[in-house]
Design an enzyme around this catalytic site. Structure first.
Site, PDB file in Angstrom:
ATOM      1  N   ASP A 145     -33.724   1.150  -5.775  1.00 15.33           N
ATOM      2  CA  ASP A 145     -33.622   1.950  -4.554  1.00 15.33           C
ATOM      3  C   ASP A 145     -32.329   1.601  -3.821  1.00 15.33           C
ATOM      4  O   ASP A 145     -31.645   0.624  -4.168  1.00 15.33           O
ATOM      5  CB  ASP A 145     -34.849   1.686  -3.653  1.00 15.33           C
ATOM      6  CG  ASP A 145     -35.095   2.809  -2.647  1.00 15.33           C
ATOM      7  OD1 ASP A 145     -34.259   3.732  -2.537  1.00 15.33           O
ATOM      8  OD2 ASP A 145     -36.131   2.755  -1.966  1.00 15.33           O
ATOM      9  N   GLY A 146     -31.992   2.382  -2.830  1.00 11.13           N
ATOM     10  CA  GLY A 146     -30.855   2.098  -1.962  1.00 11.13           C
ATOM     11  C   GLY A 146     -31.329   1.439  -0.675  1.00 11.13           C
ATOM     12  O   GLY A 146     -32.479   1.003  -0.576  1.00 11.13           O
ATOM     13  N   ALA A 147     -30.453   1.389   0.316  1.00 13.85           N
ATOM     14  CA  ALA A 147     -30.824   0.844   1.625  1.00 13.85           C
ATOM     15  C   ALA A 147     -29.838   1.350   2.668  1.00 13.85           C
ATOM     16  O   ALA A 147     -28.736   1.800   2.332  1.00 13.85           O
ATOM     17  CB  ALA A 147     -30.814  -0.689   1.595  1.00 13.85           C
ATOM     18  N   ASP A 148     -30.256   1.256   3.917  1.00 12.94           N
ATOM     19  CA  ASP A 148     -29.373   1.633   5.032  1.00 12.94           C
ATOM     20  C   ASP A 148     -28.580   0.431   5.526  1.00 12.94           C
ATOM     21  O   ASP A 148     -27.455   0.591   6.005  1.00 12.94           O
ATOM     22  CB  ASP A 148     -30.208   2.236   6.163  1.00 12.94           C
ATOM     23  CG  ASP A 148     -30.926   3.483   5.690  1.00 12.94           C
ATOM     24  OD1 ASP A 148     -30.250   4.425   5.273  1.00 12.94           O
ATOM     25  OD2 ASP A 148     -32.176   3.489   5.696  1.00 12.94           O
ATOM     26  N   LYS A 192     -34.537   0.148   5.710  1.00  7.54           N
ATOM     27  CA  LYS A 192     -34.673   1.332   4.870  1.00  7.54           C
ATOM     28  C   LYS A 192     -35.434   2.406   5.649  1.00  7.54           C
ATOM     29  O   LYS A 192     -36.065   2.130   6.642  1.00  7.54           O
ATOM     30  CB  LYS A 192     -35.434   0.999   3.584  1.00  7.54           C
ATOM     31  CG  LYS A 192     -34.634   0.087   2.664  1.00  7.54           C
ATOM     32  CD  LYS A 192     -35.315  -0.134   1.317  1.00  7.54           C
ATOM     33  CE  LYS A 192     -35.854   1.085   0.672  1.00  7.54           C
ATOM     34  NZ  LYS A 192     -34.882   2.173   0.533  1.00  7.54           N
ATOM     35  N   GLY A 193     -35.337   3.626   5.148  1.00  8.46           N
ATOM     36  CA  GLY A 193     -36.100   4.706   5.766  1.00  8.46           C
ATOM     37  C   GLY A 193     -35.243   5.773   6.403  1.00  8.46           C
ATOM     38  O   GLY A 193     -35.769   6.701   7.025  1.00  8.46           O
ATOM     39  N   GLY A 194     -33.915   5.650   6.234  1.00  3.87           N
ATOM     40  CA  GLY A 194     -33.043   6.716   6.748  1.00  3.87           C
ATOM     41  C   GLY A 194     -33.422   8.071   6.173  1.00  3.87           C
ATOM     42  O   GLY A 194     -33.307   9.103   6.841  1.00  3.87           O
ATOM     43  N   GLY A 195     -33.933   8.051   4.949  1.00  3.69           N
ATOM     44  CA  GLY A 195     -34.376   9.293   4.309  1.00  3.69           C
ATOM     45  C   GLY A 195     -35.849   9.591   4.560  1.00  3.69           C
ATOM     46  O   GLY A 195     -36.372  10.594   4.070  1.00  3.69           O
ATOM     47  N   GLU A 219     -41.739   3.658  -0.300  1.00  2.00           N
ATOM     48  CA  GLU A 219     -40.754   2.689  -0.816  1.00  2.00           C
ATOM     49  C   GLU A 219     -41.296   1.272  -0.694  1.00  2.00           C
ATOM     50  O   GLU A 219     -41.159   0.453  -1.612  1.00  2.00           O
ATOM     51  CB  GLU A 219     -39.442   2.820  -0.045  1.00  2.00           C
ATOM     52  CG  GLU A 219     -38.729   4.127  -0.335  1.00  2.00           C
ATOM     53  CD  GLU A 219     -37.514   4.386   0.535  1.00  2.00           C
ATOM     54  OE1 GLU A 219     -36.717   5.242   0.156  1.00  2.00           O
ATOM     55  OE2 GLU A 219     -37.361   3.753   1.584  1.00  2.00           O
TER      56      GLU A 219
HETATM   57  C1  5RP Z   1     -34.707   6.453   2.130  1.00  2.00           C
HETATM   58  C2  5RP Z   1     -33.981   5.166   2.098  1.00  2.00           C
HETATM   59  C3  5RP Z   1     -32.656   5.142   1.439  1.00  2.00           C
HETATM   60  O1  5RP Z   1     -32.645   4.133   0.467  1.00  2.00           O
HETATM   61  C4  5RP Z   1     -31.603   4.835   2.462  1.00  2.00           C
HETATM   62  O2  5RP Z   1     -31.701   5.778   3.520  1.00  2.00           O
HETATM   63  C5  5RP Z   1     -30.190   4.888   1.861  1.00  2.00           C
HETATM   64  O3  5RP Z   1     -29.867   6.189   1.526  1.00  2.00           O
HETATM   65  P1  5RP Z   1     -28.508   6.579   0.830  1.00  2.00           P
HETATM   66  O4  5RP Z   1     -28.537   6.047  -0.565  1.00  2.00           O
HETATM   67  O5  5RP Z   1     -28.517   8.093   0.885  1.00  2.00           O
HETATM   68  O6  5RP Z   1     -27.366   6.006   1.636  1.00  2.00           O
HETATM   69  O7  5RP Z   1     -34.440   4.151   2.568  1.00  2.00           O
HETATM   70  O8  5RP Z   1     -35.899   6.377   2.866  1.00  2.00           O
END
Ligand code: 5RP
Length: 224
Positions: A82-85, A95-98, A104
């Site tokens: 996964d990614g992260a903010d 996390k959770g920007g999306g 997650e």
């Molecule tokens: C989604 C997340 C994403 O991992 C986080 O927002 C990073 O997003 P991106 O890869 O678009 O920068 O937690 O809920």
């Protein structure tokens, strides 16, 4: 592709090195993960199946020919990507920007190894510049917001947005998170909170950071 997007792609490619054949794969959400799914689509590993943290990732995985199963079918899974903010030096994350933070966090908890792929802009000394997402039950939105103010934050309702679970999100601004584990516990203890987007109790195990001068892979040392 912007430079940041190119770095996300590089981080996603590096994360692919952790993918195991004939195993379950947990897949997160966001633009970095979209690159990761594109890498999966190109390389077509033979997987038992994927467990996905959002409807958006499920659609992208299925379009690439992968089987997506419920976590209840898969059980514990060896790898979650996964990614992260934001990410700090202790591999603790926001996390959770999306908006997919709850699923997650569940998949990260059910995974033996959590590989987090980010571009270098996500690395911070202190978590909290990125507004901390908190998913709440609809009837508790105002109540939880008042409790978050008492913790020193400035919650803002993410309007015109509901999670895949049908819940609203409060984005909490102006927090300087000195003790992420303590804050995670305190926010989780507020009645009506579904999930806080602090990943400190279950941090990443591997942090892949793509910067303009190269991709670095950091591995968390587990004490004892
Ligand atoms: C989604 C997340 C994403 O991992 C986080 O927002 C990073 O997003 P991106 O890869 O678009 O920068 O937690 O809920």
């Amino acid at each position: 592709m912007s430079t940041q997007d190119e770095l996300k792609r590089q981080a996603a490619e590096a994360a692919y090195a952790y993918v195991q054949q004939d195993a379950w794969l947990g897949v997160g959400t966001g633009s970095t993960v979209n690159h990761f799914i594109d890498v999966l689509a190109e390389r077509q590993p033979k997987l038992l199946g994927c467990v996905s943290s959002s409807q958006a990732s499920t659609q992208r995985l299925e379009a690439a020919g992968f089987v997506v199963e419920d976590l209840n079918v898969a059980g514990d899974i060896p790898l979650y990507v996964d990614g992260a903010d934001e990410a700090n030096e202790h591999f603790e994350l926001i996390k959770g920007g999306g908006g997919a933070l709850t699923r997650e966090k569940i998949i990260a908890g059910a995974s033996e190894r959590f590989v987090c792929a980010v571009d270098a802009s996500k690395q911070v000394d202190l978590l909290g510049r990125f507004p901390l997402p908190v998913e709440v039950l609809p009837m508790a939105r105002s109540y939880v917001a008042r409790q978050l103010v008492r913790l020193g934050g400035e919650p803002e309702w993410r309007e015109h947005f509901v999670t895949d679970n049908g819940n609203p999100i409060l984005d909490v601004h102006n927090l300087e998170i000195m003790n992420p584990i303590e804050l995670e516990d305190r926010v989780n203890a507020i009645p009506g909170v579904v999930t806080v987007g602090l990943f400190a109790r279950r941090p990443a195990d591997v942090l892949i950071v793509a910067a303009e001068d190269g991709v670095r892979t950091l591995t968390r040392q587990v004490p004892g």
